[in-house]
Design a protein around this motif. Structure first.
Motif, PDB file in Angstrom:
ATOM      1  N   UNK A  76       0.887  -1.166   0.000  1.00  0.00           N
ATOM      2  CA  UNK A  76       0.000   0.000   0.000  1.00  0.00           C
ATOM      3  C   UNK A  76       0.920   1.209   0.000  1.00  0.00           C
ATOM      4  N   UNK A  77       0.705   2.112  -0.954  1.00  0.00           N
ATOM      5  CA  UNK A  77       1.604   3.238  -1.171  1.00  0.00           C
ATOM      6  C   UNK A  77       0.816   4.534  -1.071  1.00  0.00           C
ATOM      7  N   UNK A  78       1.310   5.454  -0.242  1.00  0.00           N
ATOM      8  CA  UNK A  78       0.647   6.746  -0.055  1.00  0.00           C
ATOM      9  C   UNK A  78       1.490   7.831  -0.708  1.00  0.00           C
ATOM     10  N   UNK A  79       0.909   8.508  -1.690  1.00  0.00           N
ATOM     11  CA  UNK A  79       1.610   9.573  -2.416  1.00  0.00           C
ATOM     12  C   UNK A  79       1.611  10.897  -1.657  1.00  0.00           C
ATOM     13  N   UNK A  80       0.794  11.015  -0.605  1.00  0.00           N
ATOM     14  CA  UNK A  80       0.700  12.273   0.137  1.00  0.00           C
ATOM     15  C   UNK A  80       1.777  12.402   1.212  1.00  0.00           C
ATOM     16  N   UNK A  81       2.467  11.314   1.520  1.00  0.00           N
ATOM     17  CA  UNK A  81       3.523  11.363   2.537  1.00  0.00           C
ATOM     18  C   UNK A  81       4.811  11.863   1.899  1.00  0.00           C
ATOM     19  N   UNK A  82       5.446  12.827   2.525  1.00  0.00           N
ATOM     20  CA  UNK A  82       6.729  13.326   2.039  1.00  0.00           C
ATOM     21  C   UNK A  82       7.796  12.275   2.314  1.00  0.00           C
ATOM     22  N   UNK A  83       8.467  11.781   1.262  1.00  0.00           N
ATOM     23  CA  UNK A  83       9.473  10.744   1.478  1.00  0.00           C
ATOM     24  C   UNK A  83      10.701  11.303   2.204  1.00  0.00           C
ATOM     25  N   UNK A  84      11.124  10.584   3.227  1.00  0.00           N
ATOM     26  CA  UNK A  84      12.278  10.982   4.031  1.00  0.00           C
ATOM     27  C   UNK A  84      13.311   9.862   4.025  1.00  0.00           C
ATOM     28  N   UNK A  85      14.518  10.181   4.432  1.00  0.00           N
ATOM     29  CA  UNK A  85      15.582   9.199   4.551  1.00  0.00           C
ATOM     30  C   UNK A  85      15.108   8.014   5.388  1.00  0.00           C
ATOM     31  N   UNK A  86      15.267   6.817   4.854  1.00  0.00           N
ATOM     32  CA  UNK A  86      14.870   5.607   5.571  1.00  0.00           C
ATOM     33  C   UNK A  86      13.511   5.064   5.179  1.00  0.00           C
ATOM     34  N   UNK A  87      12.670   5.860   4.519  1.00  0.00           N
ATOM     35  CA  UNK A  87      11.366   5.371   4.075  1.00  0.00           C
ATOM     36  C   UNK A  87      11.541   4.370   2.933  1.00  0.00           C
ATOM     37  N   UNK A  88      10.686   3.350   2.912  1.00  0.00           N
ATOM     38  CA  UNK A  88      10.594   2.470   1.756  1.00  0.00           C
ATOM     39  C   UNK A  88       9.662   3.166   0.778  1.00  0.00           C
ATOM     40  N   UNK A  89      10.131   3.310  -0.467  1.00  0.00           N
ATOM     41  CA  UNK A  89       9.378   4.081  -1.455  1.00  0.00           C
ATOM     42  C   UNK A  89       9.209   3.295  -2.744  1.00  0.00           C
ATOM     43  N   UNK A  90       8.203   3.699  -3.515  1.00  0.00           N
ATOM     44  CA  UNK A  90       8.089   3.279  -4.903  1.00  0.00           C
ATOM     45  C   UNK A  90       8.699   4.419  -5.700  1.00  0.00           C
ATOM     46  N   UNK A  91       9.749   4.085  -6.443  1.00  0.00           N
ATOM     47  CA  UNK A  91      10.464   5.096  -7.220  1.00  0.00           C
ATOM     48  C   UNK A  91      10.474   4.696  -8.686  1.00  0.00           C
ATOM     49  N   UNK A  92      10.579   5.701  -9.532  1.00  0.00           N
ATOM     50  CA  UNK A  92      10.792   5.468 -10.946  1.00  0.00           C
ATOM     51  C   UNK A  92      12.155   6.077 -11.260  1.00  0.00           C
ATOM     52  N   UNK A  93      13.090   5.217 -11.664  1.00  0.00           N
ATOM     53  CA  UNK A  93      14.454   5.652 -11.973  1.00  0.00           C
ATOM     54  C   UNK A  93      14.677   5.415 -13.459  1.00  0.00           C
ATOM     55  N   UNK A  94      14.884   6.512 -14.175  1.00  0.00           N
ATOM     56  CA  UNK A  94      15.095   6.433 -15.626  1.00  0.00           C
ATOM     57  C   UNK A  94      14.024   5.569 -16.301  1.00  0.00           C
ATOM     58  N   UNK A  95      12.771   5.753 -15.876  1.00  0.00           N
ATOM     59  CA  UNK A  95      11.645   5.078 -16.499  1.00  0.00           C
ATOM     60  C   UNK A  95      11.325   3.694 -15.965  1.00  0.00           C
ATOM     61  N   UNK A  96      12.101   3.172 -15.003  1.00  0.00           N
ATOM     62  CA  UNK A  96      11.848   1.839 -14.449  1.00  0.00           C
ATOM     63  C   UNK A  96      11.365   1.939 -13.007  1.00  0.00           C
ATOM     64  N   UNK A  97      10.281   1.195 -12.697  1.00  0.00           N
ATOM     65  CA  UNK A  97       9.731   1.183 -11.337  1.00  0.00           C
ATOM     66  C   UNK A  97      10.562   0.288 -10.436  1.00  0.00           C
ATOM     67  N   UNK A  98      10.659   0.683  -9.170  1.00  0.00           N
ATOM     68  CA  UNK A  98      11.344  -0.136  -8.188  1.00  0.00           C
ATOM     69  C   UNK A  98      10.830   0.190  -6.794  1.00  0.00           C
ATOM     70  N   UNK A  99      10.990  -0.766  -5.884  1.00  0.00           N
ATOM     71  CA  UNK A  99      10.695  -0.558  -4.467  1.00  0.00           C
ATOM     72  C   UNK A  99      12.026  -0.653  -3.744  1.00  0.00           C
ATOM     73  N   UNK A 100      12.396   0.411  -3.057  1.00  0.00           N
ATOM     74  CA  UNK A 100      13.678   0.440  -2.342  1.00  0.00           C
ATOM     75  C   UNK A 100      13.555   1.383  -1.147  1.00  0.00           C
ATOM     76  N   UNK A 101      14.565   1.341  -0.283  1.00  0.00           N
ATOM     77  CA  UNK A 101      14.649   2.267   0.842  1.00  0.00           C
ATOM     78  C   UNK A 101      15.378   3.523   0.357  1.00  0.00           C
TER      79      UNK A 101
END
Length: 160
Positions: A76-101
């Motif tokens: 479950x991913x909340x887009x309203x939370x400001x991502x901070x150091x240490x959060x697990x996030x859904x990121x898009x890096x150069x067009x590819x999705x990933x789940x990382x800290x």
């Protein structure tokens, strides 16, 4: 990078409230329980505190095993939370999705796997990084059912 399959949140009217026992359930020695449900849990309200900014995705890959996120888990991913150091996030890096800290220090940002087999992904200035949201919950079974197999502790269903 991990591939994600995205799902829209279910409307709360489509969910059922589930009974919750308010007596504590210790993860240590057994204690007696009265067996009565004391309240009802609305899963939609529990998982989607901000439904307009929340979505679900199914995880593939094993890079986050150390964080308790397994292949085929739902996150479950909340887009309203400001991502901070240490959060697990859904990121898009150069067009590819990933789940990382997400890891951040002054002048340095990187994405960190929770699996020693996956090295950290250092993000340089020329990297296109977009954080889609912060992972707030993980939903996964404690065991997987194989086709035709019985659930642990139960006999297989008789076939006709």
């Amino acid at each position: 990078m991990s591939e994600l399959v995205f799902y829209s949140p279910v409307k709360s009217s489509q969910l059922t409230k589930l009974p919750v026992f308010t007596c504590p359930v210790p993860a240590g020695f057994p204690s007696p329980a009265d067996g009565q449900a004391d309240e009802m849990l609305d899963l939609h309200q529990y998982l989607f505190k901000q439904p307009a900014s929340t979505f679900m995705a199914r995880v593939t890959g094993e890079s986050m095993l150390g964080a308790g996120i397994h292949p085929d888990d739902f996150i479950v991913v909340n887009r309203a939370i400001t991502p901070l150091d240490g959060h697990v996030v859904v990121a898009v890096v150069d067009g590819e999705h990933t789940v990382k800290r997400l890891r951040q220090e002054p002048g340095r940002t990187w994405l960190e796997a929770a699996n020693d087999l996956d090295p950290p992904l250092e993000l340089h200035e020329d990297c296109d990084l977009r954080i889609w949201g912060v992972v707030t919950h993980v939903i996964h079974p404690l065991f997987k059912k194989r086709a035709g197999a019985a659930w642990p502790g139960r006999s297989p269903r008789p076939t006709a």
